[in-house]
Design an enzyme around this catalytic site. Sequence first.
Site, PDB file in Angstrom:
ATOM      1  N   LYS A 118       0.828  -1.211   0.000  1.00 55.91           N
ATOM      2  CA  LYS A 118       0.000   0.000   0.000  1.00 55.91           C
ATOM      3  C   LYS A 118       0.857   1.253   0.000  1.00 55.91           C
ATOM      4  CE  LYS A 118      -4.483  -1.484   1.628  1.00 55.91           C
ATOM      5  NZ  LYS A 118      -5.611  -1.221   2.529  1.00 55.91           N
ATOM      6  N   LYS A 200      -6.619 -11.074  -8.220  1.00 57.53           N
ATOM      7  CA  LYS A 200      -7.884 -11.208  -7.498  1.00 57.53           C
ATOM      8  C   LYS A 200      -8.889 -10.184  -8.028  1.00 57.53           C
ATOM      9  CE  LYS A 200      -8.726 -10.670  -2.891  1.00 57.53           C
ATOM     10  NZ  LYS A 200      -8.531 -10.720  -1.432  1.00 57.53           N
ATOM     11  N   LYS A 203     -12.069  -3.955  -6.998  1.00 57.55           N
ATOM     12  CA  LYS A 203     -12.723  -2.729  -7.469  1.00 57.55           C
ATOM     13  C   LYS A 203     -11.745  -1.835  -8.213  1.00 57.55           C
ATOM     14  CE  LYS A 203     -11.657  -0.303  -3.282  1.00 57.55           C
ATOM     15  NZ  LYS A 203     -10.725  -1.257  -2.667  1.00 57.55           N
TER      16      LYS A 203
END
Length: 336
Positions: A118, A200, A203
């Site tokens: 991240k 995966k 969104k």
Amino acid sequence: MQEPNTTKKRMLSGIQPSGDLHLGNYLGAMKNWIGLADEFDCFYFMADMHTITVRQTPADLRRRTLEQMAQYIACGLDPEKNVLFVQSHVHQHAELGWVLNCYTMFGELSRMTQFKDKSAKNAENINGGLFTYPALMAADILLYQADLVPVGHDQKQHCELTRDIAQRFNCIYGDVFKVPEPYIPKTGARIMSLNAPESKMSKSMPEGCVFLMEKPEDIQRKFKRAITDSDTENCVRFDLENKPGVSNLMSIYSAVTGRTYEQIESEFSGLGYGAFKPAVGEAVIETLRPIREEATRLLADKAYLENVCRSGAEKASYVAEKTLRKVYKKVGFLPR
Ligand code: TRP
């Protein structure tokens, strides 16, 4: 307030309202939670405090939190049988989160792969919350003395750290926390992106992602455009290694229809991808239709949803407060 059921094992999980819920969340997590309420004492929450580790638009975060609550219920998570709540409504999360920050090592947090990922993606906003997030997640879990935490593979490292923090604390102060186990459900498909089957479903890649509230025609378009594999055989066959795209579509079809891979192979034998892809789209549309309709109905009934949130937060807070009191006493805070 009624004492929660103590004979059943306790289960707790959360999903961040950082984006709209999608088929991967549903088939990989929520769908498997529905049947658990008979066997376990279940707590599920919208992890909105985790979500602000990445900058959010306030109105969107508010809307998605309420929508997520409506969608949990619409998927079959009965608020009478499960404790459903919003994390920020239960102040004990922030309070225990702070205490556990002081029992979590810099080195441990530095090793978290999600932090590394991240912070690489958000180089302009590597804030303290992003770094200490696992201590808050440990608080989420340990507040409720949860036995089991159903999580996806990407959260296993955080669950391991939670166990380490719990054991460290218990070692110093005696048995304060139940040491939880990760719970990887037997069923529960790992759903990949429709247009990049090596990743995966997420969104962040909306073209390969089917959202729970999406219109049927948009869903069908995404399935028709789904990547099938570059082999020439045009044959519906499960082979994760050589046919990841088709295999992913088969997992989805299997999860929504209950059919086995063998049954699916024979159903489409000789028909090829051109027939298979829209059939998967249709099956998904029919699975999501009642969920979308029910969520839409619930969202029109704000008073009901607010009531569910309020009563969920009360039940959660009752359990959380007991743990927090114990912790405050153990660490030496002066009683109020
Ligand atoms: N960190 C989890 C995620 O990003 C969400 C989460 C927060 C969670 N607290 C939790 C999951 C406690 C399980 C238990 O997906």
